[in-house]
Design an enzyme around this catalytic site. Structure first.
Site, short mmCIF file in Angstrom:
data_model
loop_
_atom_site.label_atom_id
_atom_site.label_comp_id
_atom_site.label_asym_id
_atom_site.label_seq_id
_atom_site.Cartn_x
_atom_site.Cartn_y
_atom_site.Cartn_z
N TYR A 64 0.85 -1.19 0.01
CA TYR A 64 -0.06 -0.03 -0.01
C TYR A 64 0.81 1.27 0.19
CZ TYR A 64 -3.68 -3.07 1.71
OH TYR A 64 -4.93 -4.23 1.80
N HIS B 294 -6.40 2.03 -1.52
CA HIS B 294 -6.49 0.42 -1.88
C HIS B 294 -4.81 0.08 -2.31
CE1 HIS B 294 -10.70 -0.01 -2.14
NE2 HIS B 294 -10.43 1.23 -2.79
N LYS C 40 -4.47 -4.98 -9.36
CA LYS C 40 -3.10 -4.78 -8.61
C LYS C 40 -2.18 -5.14 -9.77
CE LYS C 40 -4.90 -6.05 -4.06
NZ LYS C 40 -5.55 -4.91 -4.11
#
Length: 293
Positions: free
Chosen positions: A157, A165, A204
């Site tokens: 993070y 997020h 991600k």
């Protein structure tokens, strides 16, 4: 291919927390935690063979520990003592890198760094490379949490998980004879594709941290950490349909070229307009002369 930026969460007013994070950098929060903990040296007690530990702190220290995003708070009835469950990497980082906590064994005996290293290695053979990867990211002021639910070793993070997020799904890949049969992760094409799809499905970027040794070292001591080297690689999928359908912003040269073409077309159009107008006027003049005759 550009990497996606941070996805900041939003408050009740609809604004994201980017400005709040900028005003409270993680480096300053960790420095505040270290200064607060060094004076009191709170004690973390190993909680079992899994390697995790429980850390007891006061109310003010609990606030700082939560802001620094270390561990997970354990609910309890007493307000004077707050408990946090820490992972093996978090315990050793607070003890070794920050030197701000003390660790006791199950029989309440204080453990040295070497004893703690041996204890965590006995619980997980891959602890040396996992801790090196964790410390590498933490020292760069990333907040690091377990990534098992995303099919990775860690997730990273940019700031506290309550504000943003996670950006990266982190996979640790050891390389070298000292790591034994733990080498070879992601060498098979199908494994790499699975990791890419798993990280992409949760928005991600896949970050591969390769851990290697600059010289021959023994993993039996925390002294080996100085000889371990971390290489960072981000891996993304190139999606043909997405790239074809996405509209890219034109470059400055392309914009200038289009403006030049438009100017030329305008000049040509004006030239033909003058000729056409002259032809029409000439025709009218000839018609009037004939009509008078």
């Amino acid at each position: 291919m550009d990497l996606p930026g941070p996805r900041w969460k939003k408050g009740k007013d609809g604004k994201d927390f980017a400005s709040l994070a900028a005003a409270n950098p993680m480096s300053a929060i960790v420095s505040e935690l270290k200064a607060s903990f060094i004076s009191s040296k709170p004690v973390a007690i190993l909680s079992g063979p899994g390697g995790s530990a429980v850390l007891g702190v006061g109310p003010e220290q609990a606030v700082i520990l939560n802001r620094a995003a270390f561990g997970h708070a354990i609910e309890n009835a007493t307000a004077q003592k707050h408990w946090f469950q820490l992972s093996p990497e978090e315990v050793f980082y607070l003890c070794h890198a920050l030197n701000c906590i003390r660790v006791d064994s199950l029989d309440n005996k204080q453990m040295s760094e070497i004893e703690l290293w041996d204890y965590f290695r006995s619980g997980s053979e891959s602890f040396p490379e996992m801790y090196k990867a964790y410390a590498h990211l933490r020292l760069k002021n990333w907040v690091v949490r377990s990534g098992l639910q995303y099919g990775a070793d860690f997730v990273a993070y940019r700031h506290h998980p309550a504000l943003v997020h996670s950006e990266f799904a982190v996979v640790v890949v050891p390389e070298g004879a000292e790591f034994g049969n733990r080498c070879g992760r992601l060498e098979v094409w199908s494994d790499l594709l699975c990791a890419l799809r798993a990280s992409g499905s949760v928005a991600k970027t896949l970050l591969v941290l390769t851990i290697s040794s600059s010289s021959k070292c023994e993993l039996s001591s925390p002294d080996c950490l100085e000889q371990l080297v971390v290489h960072e690689r981000t891996i993304t999928r190139w999606i043909l349909q997405q790239c074809r359908e996405q509209r890219c912003e034109p470059s400055r040269d392309e914009v200038n070229r289009e403006e030049l073409i438009i100017e030329k077309e305008s000049v040509v159009f004006n030239h033909w307009g003058v000729i056409l107008g002259f032809t029409v006027l000439s025709g009218l003049l000839v018609y009037r002369l004939k009509f008078r005759q």
